[in-house]
Design an enzyme around this catalytic site. Sequence first.
Site: not given
Ligand SMILES: Cc1cc2nc3c(=O)[nH]c(=O)nc-3n(C[C@H](O)[C@H](O)[C@H](O)COP(=O)(O)OP(=O)(O)OC[C@H]3O[C@@H](n4cnc5c(N)ncnc54)[C@H](O)[C@@H]3O)c2cc1C
Length: 472
Positions: A455, A447, A62, A326, A39, A58, A89, A28, A52
């Site tokens: 209310w 409402y 959630c 995001n 962009r 991406s 892209r 994300a 990655e």
């Molecule tokens: C089951 C579940 C349900 C969720 N539901 C919600 C929800 O309903 N609403 C909400 O807002 N959030 C929710 N979340 C949280 C949300 O998914 C995370 O907050 C979000 O994915 C964070 O994005 P990020 O890019 O910071 O980290 P991540 O999505 O963890 O991505 C980090 C990426 O970095 C990569 N990476 C790490 N270290 C390295 C490295 N050294 N070299 C190369 N790559 C590396 C990892 O492989 C990973 O793909 C949920 C999470 C889970 C697990």
Amino acid sequence: MSMSGASRGTGRRTGSGAERLVVIGGDAAGMSAASQARRMKGPDELEIVAFERGHFTSYSACGIPYWVGGDVTERDQLIARTPEEHRARDIDLRMRTEVTEIDVGRGRVRARDVDSGAESWTSYDKLVIATGARPIRPDLPGADAPGVHGVQTLDDGQALLDTLARTRGRRAVVVGAGYIGVEMAEALINRGYEVTVVNRGKEPMSTLDPDMGRLVHEAMEGLGITMVNDAEVTKLLTGDDGRVRAVVTDDAEYPADVVVLGIGVRPETGLAKAAGLPLGNHGGLLTDLAMRVRGQQNVWAGGDCVEVLDLVSGQERHIALGTHANKHGQVIGTNAGGGYATFPGVVGTAVSKVCDLEIARTGLREKDALRVGLQFESVTIESTSRAGYYPDASPMTVKMLAERRTGRLLGVQIVGREGAGKRVDIAAVALTAGMTVEQMTALDLGYAPPFSPVWDPVLVAARKAAVKVRAS
Ligand SMILES: Cc1cc2nc3c(=O)[nH]c(=O)nc-3n(C[C@H](O)[C@H](O)[C@H](O)COP(=O)(O)OP(=O)(O)OC[C@H]3O[C@@H](n4cnc5c(N)ncnc54)[C@H](O)[C@@H]3O)c2cc1C
């Protein structure tokens, strides 16, 4: 550019004269940053290289509970953009490649091909750290046994689904009753499992005050889920086949054919720490409002690996949510692409559900307010989702905290059925605007009987809170 073709030296400019932006982490925050930077600037001005270590980019973690539960049928529905789409892209995305070291002084990262083990250095002009969070794995006997699953990644989700397909028994134990635990309890109920949730806290959903958590507890029991609170897991037992067969707590044993762990996450900041970058009290990277790592000119960080400013308490917190990741990525990409954007902070809004029970919160709980020395009035009201006479009106409980004397809104928690959860957004806006509960009573909300009583429940709570504040 292939891995071996990456610049191995420390020169920060590519042959074409374009600057190079390196992104660590392809979900994300990382890919939002990369996409936004693209962009802002074309490939002739900015080369973008993203690393990655996993198989996917991406994707929506959630959505994993809804995929496991069967509401979403295909894994690929959770993938917003594939590696090929990013490459189209002009983002040079290197999958299954893990960054193992950041050399801030020389402006380069060392990366390892996960499959071949080959390593090389890539130099950068600008760096984005978006490494996310790491799930907490209990250091307990049996915690790594087959049949014990986390749900952090799509690979984890697939492994759990494979186990569910193979396992004949129908007993599931979920360890942890935060939002991931309760969402996974729903997923397993939907799959026809007998579900037990084992929770260390007094009540499920520790992001709520215990009196509101109690409502979640009762509703989950009403769904047939066995709730075990105040329980510390001490070990997981395995059978003759080596697979998990029970979860053991201080004083009981819960048979399990499958175990799901949902006991929280910590910021993934090992690389950043080793590079000497500043970490906060919760282990997350510290940034300024432009998401630039403090003390660094050309390094940004966002998503689950950073701490964020809580606008209500004024303190740094670690909140792992995709909604923040995001937005961080958008801000970082704008800045790394030569523009200007800031992320002001959060008010702590979150919404989740277990079956038809919706659970929402924003702002401070009672204990948060006490911790930062705020005096407050607290009210709890019962209302309905629609006009009482309209079909399918369902009960809703709203708890509201307001600062004593000033009446400033401090926090709201809502538990109810259809239409309850997203009502918290009214309070999130009011918190962001610094409104008092008195001001909230005059909000011009929509409402009609199918949508709310005349209310709205949030306004009923605000009225009651305003009365208490006036008397304080
Ligand atoms: C089951 C579940 C349900 C969720 N539901 C919600 C929800 O309903 N609403 C909400 O807002 N959030 C929710 N979340 C949280 C949300 O998914 C995370 O907050 C979000 O994915 C964070 O994005 P990020 O890019 O910071 O980290 P991540 O999505 O963890 O991505 C980090 C990426 O970095 C990569 N990476 C790490 N270290 C390295 C490295 N050294 N070299 C190369 N790559 C590396 C990892 O492989 C990973 O793909 C949920 C999470 C889970 C697990």
